[in-house]
Scaffold this active site. Sequence first.
Site, PDB file in Angstrom:
ATOM      1  N   ILE A 190       9.592  -6.486   1.973  1.00  0.00           N
ATOM      2  CA  ILE A 190      10.755  -7.365   1.875  1.00  0.00           C
ATOM      3  C   ILE A 190      10.342  -8.799   1.527  1.00  0.00           C
ATOM      4  O   ILE A 190      11.138  -9.578   0.986  1.00  0.00           O
ATOM      5  CB  ILE A 190      11.556  -7.314   3.199  1.00  0.00           C
ATOM      6  N   ARG A 229       9.009  -1.153  -1.137  1.00  0.00           N
ATOM      7  CA  ARG A 229       8.518  -2.507  -1.402  1.00  0.00           C
ATOM      8  C   ARG A 229       8.654  -3.384  -0.160  1.00  0.00           C
ATOM      9  O   ARG A 229       9.641  -3.276   0.586  1.00  0.00           O
ATOM     10  CB  ARG A 229       9.291  -3.145  -2.562  1.00  0.00           C
ATOM     11  N   GLU A 273       2.587  -7.347  12.406  1.00  0.00           N
ATOM     12  CA  GLU A 273       3.926  -7.739  12.879  1.00  0.00           C
ATOM     13  C   GLU A 273       4.785  -6.534  13.217  1.00  0.00           C
ATOM     14  O   GLU A 273       5.648  -6.605  14.082  1.00  0.00           O
ATOM     15  CB  GLU A 273       4.645  -8.562  11.799  1.00  0.00           C
ATOM     16  N   VAL A 274       4.582  -5.455  12.472  1.00  0.00           N
ATOM     17  CA  VAL A 274       5.391  -4.250  12.701  1.00  0.00           C
ATOM     18  C   VAL A 274       4.464  -3.169  13.251  1.00  0.00           C
ATOM     19  O   VAL A 274       3.467  -2.800  12.605  1.00  0.00           O
ATOM     20  CB  VAL A 274       6.076  -3.773  11.403  1.00  0.00           C
ATOM     21  N   HIS A 277      -0.745  -1.871   3.184  1.00  0.00           N
ATOM     22  CA  HIS A 277      -0.205  -2.777   2.180  1.00  0.00           C
ATOM     23  C   HIS A 277      -0.920  -2.485   0.867  1.00  0.00           C
ATOM     24  O   HIS A 277      -2.152  -2.501   0.826  1.00  0.00           O
ATOM     25  CB  HIS A 277      -0.497  -4.234   2.543  1.00  0.00           C
ATOM     26  N   HIS A 333       0.891   0.775   8.628  1.00  0.00           N
ATOM     27  CA  HIS A 333       1.272   0.774   7.216  1.00  0.00           C
ATOM     28  C   HIS A 333       0.122   0.225   6.405  1.00  0.00           C
ATOM     29  O   HIS A 333      -0.604  -0.666   6.833  1.00  0.00           O
ATOM     30  CB  HIS A 333       2.527  -0.069   6.993  1.00  0.00           C
ATOM     31  N   ASN A 347      -3.355  -4.078   8.773  1.00  0.00           N
ATOM     32  CA  ASN A 347      -3.569  -5.072   9.819  1.00  0.00           C
ATOM     33  C   ASN A 347      -3.467  -4.410  11.194  1.00  0.00           C
ATOM     34  O   ASN A 347      -2.695  -3.467  11.378  1.00  0.00           O
ATOM     35  CB  ASN A 347      -2.506  -6.171   9.715  1.00  0.00           C
TER      36      ASN A 347
HETATM   37  P1  5GP Z   1       2.130  -6.480   9.054  1.00  0.00           P
HETATM   38  O1  5GP Z   1       2.081  -7.957   9.253  1.00  0.00           O
HETATM   39  O2  5GP Z   1       2.668  -5.769  10.291  1.00  0.00           O
HETATM   40  O3  5GP Z   1       0.862  -5.901   8.542  1.00  0.00           O
HETATM   41  O4  5GP Z   1       3.174  -6.255   7.892  1.00  0.00           O
HETATM   42  C1  5GP Z   1       4.532  -6.002   8.089  1.00  0.00           C
HETATM   43  C2  5GP Z   1       5.204  -6.149   6.756  1.00  0.00           C
HETATM   44  O5  5GP Z   1       6.471  -5.555   6.831  1.00  0.00           O
HETATM   45  C3  5GP Z   1       5.398  -7.604   6.351  1.00  0.00           C
HETATM   46  O6  5GP Z   1       4.713  -7.838   5.117  1.00  0.00           O
HETATM   47  C4  5GP Z   1       6.902  -7.739   6.229  1.00  0.00           C
HETATM   48  O7  5GP Z   1       7.298  -8.567   5.148  1.00  0.00           O
HETATM   49  C5  5GP Z   1       7.358  -6.304   6.059  1.00  0.00           C
HETATM   50  N1  5GP Z   1       8.684  -6.011   6.581  1.00  0.00           N
HETATM   51  C6  5GP Z   1       9.151  -6.341   7.808  1.00  0.00           C
HETATM   52  N2  5GP Z   1      10.417  -5.915   7.972  1.00  0.00           N
HETATM   53  C7  5GP Z   1      10.746  -5.283   6.806  1.00  0.00           C
HETATM   54  C8  5GP Z   1      11.944  -4.636   6.370  1.00  0.00           C
HETATM   55  O8  5GP Z   1      12.939  -4.532   7.062  1.00  0.00           O
HETATM   56  N3  5GP Z   1      11.920  -4.104   5.120  1.00  0.00           N
HETATM   57  C9  5GP Z   1      10.814  -4.172   4.320  1.00  0.00           C
HETATM   58  N4  5GP Z   1      10.902  -3.631   3.118  1.00  0.00           N
HETATM   59  N5  5GP Z   1       9.687  -4.798   4.699  1.00  0.00           N
HETATM   60  C10 5GP Z   1       9.646  -5.341   5.929  1.00  0.00           C
END
Ligand code: 5GP
Length: 116
Positions: free
Chosen positions: A32, A30, A96-97, A103, A101, A88
């Site tokens: 965070i 899930r 961001e990461v 979603h 991944h 993304n």
């Molecule tokens: P992005 O913006 O890269 O598409 O999405 C990264 C997602 O990773 C964000 O929705 C953020 O809330 C989630 N996320 C970041 N760090 C963690 C973490 O340590 N644990 C979990 N479960 N989700 C994370």
Amino acid sequence: MAEETIFRKIINQEISTELLYQDQFVTAFRDISPKAPTHILIIPNKLIATANDIEIEDEALIGKLYTVAKQLAKQEGIAESGYRLIMNCNQDGGQEVFHIHLHLLGGKPLGRMICS
Ligand code: 5GP
């Protein structure tokens, strides 16, 4: 070479996160900071930093993200009501990461695809 992210620690269970799915290729857990009643991240165990870094040899792996997503949507009870799958990429995509991944978002009407 791409740098490992927090997701590596989740895959390796070095930080406590409930895994909803894991096999030798894919892990799901899930988000965070959920943006919908169901907000699950489905990631390859292999580090691929962005969608731009997906190679031909990754095609089966990327397909697996979707079959796991479908299975989790059913498990969450949102398969019939519907859901959205998003990946993304880079700054304008809001990434961001830097470990790709998918979603999986659902559990309520998600509205327009892009908010301007
Ligand atoms: P992005 O913006 O890269 O598409 O999405 C990264 C997602 O990773 C964000 O929705 C953020 O809330 C989630 N996320 C970041 N760090 C963690 C973490 O340590 N644990 C979990 N479960 N989700 C994370």
